[in-house]
Write a protein that holds these residues in place. Structure first.
Motif, PDB file in Angstrom:
ATOM      1  N   LEU A  29     -39.476 -61.453 -11.457  1.00 36.69           N
ATOM      2  CA  LEU A  29     -39.058 -60.261 -12.199  1.00 36.69           C
ATOM      3  C   LEU A  29     -38.354 -60.644 -13.495  1.00 36.69           C
ATOM      4  O   LEU A  29     -38.517 -59.973 -14.519  1.00 36.69           O
TER       5      LEU A  29
ATOM      6  N   TRP B 236     -37.243 -51.450 -11.703  1.00 29.17           N
ATOM      7  CA  TRP B 236     -37.578 -52.130 -10.455  1.00 29.17           C
ATOM      8  C   TRP B 236     -36.627 -51.660  -9.361  1.00 29.17           C
ATOM      9  O   TRP B 236     -35.424 -51.526  -9.591  1.00 29.17           O
TER      10      TRP B 236
ATOM     11  N   LEU C 246     -42.091 -50.769  -8.836  1.00 23.24           N
ATOM     12  CA  LEU C 246     -41.905 -50.667 -10.277  1.00 23.24           C
ATOM     13  C   LEU C 246     -42.256 -49.248 -10.699  1.00 23.24           C
ATOM     14  O   LEU C 246     -43.360 -48.769 -10.439  1.00 23.24           O
TER      15      LEU C 246
END
Length: 238
Positions: free
Chosen positions: A151, A169, A183
Motif C-alpha cells: 500500500l 484504504w 479500496l
C-alpha cells in the motif's frame, strides 16, 4: 442499521481515532424496493427524532455479483463511540422490524478502519455520487507487513493516476475476512471510471503486483451509488 446486533470485542487502543466505520448490508426482497425505501426513510426520521447525532450513509451496489444490495454505514467514529450511542438499541431494533426489516434478507455487518497513512481523501468523501470499490483478497499468511509495504508503494502512483480524487484504504477488524482489504475511490462522474481501468497495474518502476505476486490472491470490484434519500447527517450545515 441494526447496530445492537453487531458485537465489538477485543479492540485495541492502537487503532486510529475517528477512522472507524460500522457497515451493514442487506439484499432487498423481490418487488419490495419501494416498501423498503419508504420504511427506511421513516426509520431515519424516527432516529432524528430520538436525537441521534451519528451520520448514516446509504448506497446501492450497481454492478457485479452483488448488484442491488443495499449498504449503509455510520462513519468517522472512535472505537469508544460504539459503547455510547444515544439511541436505545432495543427500541431501535423494534422500529427496524416495524419499518423495513420485513423487506430485506441476508443481513451482514462489519467494523472497518481507514488506513489513513496509505489513503488520500477529502472530508465527506463518502457523499460522492459513486464509490468504485475494490476488494483485495490477500493470502493472509503474514502479520500485515507485506500488504502495508504494498500500500505504501502504490499510494503515490494512485495519487498521480487519480488526479486529486479521494481514495481510501480500509481493513476489516471484525465481521469479515481480515485478509481482505478494501479500496474506495470517490467519483462524481461515470467517465472517471476510466481512470480506474487497470489501476493495479500502474507503476513507474515495475509492476507492484508482480513484486507482491504471492501476496494478492485476486481482486474484485463493484460500483456503489450514493442515496441522499437514505442517508442522515444530523450536523449538516453546522
Amino acid at each position: 442499521m441494526i447496530f445492537a446486533g453487531l458485537a465489538l470485542t477485543g479492540m485495541m487502543s492502537v487503532y486510529g481515532q475517528q477512522n472507524v466505520f460500522a457497515f451493514f448490508e442487506y439484499d432487498i426482497r423481490t418487488d419490495k424496493e419501494d416498501a423498503f425505501i419508504n420504511g427506511y426513510t421513516r426509520d431515519l426520521e424516527w432516529q432524528r427524532a430520538q436525537g441521534d447525532d451519528w451520520s448514516w450513509i446509504g448506497w446501492f451496489v450497481q454492478n457485479g455479483s452483488r448488484r442491488g444490495r443495499f449498504v449503509d454505514a455510520t462513519p468517522d467514529h472512535t472505537w469508544a463511540d460504539f459503547d455510547d450511542w444515544k439511541v436505545d438499541g432495543a427500541e431501535n431494533s423494534q422500529y427496524n422490524r416495524i419499518h423495513w426489516l420485513p423487506y430485506v434478507k441476508n443481513p451482514s455487518g462489519s467494523y472497518k478502519e481507514i488506513l489513513a497513512m496509505y489513503s488520500n481523501y477529502k472530508a465527506d468523501w463518502y457523499k460522492s455520487k459513486y464509490l468504485q470499490v475494490y476488494y483485495l483478497h490477500t493470502n493472509g499468511t503474514d502479520d500485515g507487513k507485506n500488504i502495508m509495504a504494498y500500500l505504501a508503494q502504490v499510494k503515490p502512483q494512485l495519487s498521480k493516476r487519480l488526479g486529486g480524487l479521494s481514495f481510501i484504504w480500509m481493513k476489516t477488524v471484525s465481521g469479515g475476512n481480515p485478509a481482505t482489504y478494501l479500496l474506495f475511490i470517490a467519483l462524481n462522474r461515470t467517465e472517471d471510471l476510466k481512470l480506474c481501468d487497470g489501476i493495479f497495474r500502474i507503476s513507474e518502476s515495475g509492476n507492484p503486483e508482480r513484486k507482491y505476486e504471492g501476496l494478492i490472491k485476486n481482486i474484485e470490484s463493484e460500483l456503489w451509488v450514493y442515496s441522499a434519500e437514505l442517508s442522515l447527517f444530523p450536523h449538516a450545515g453546522e
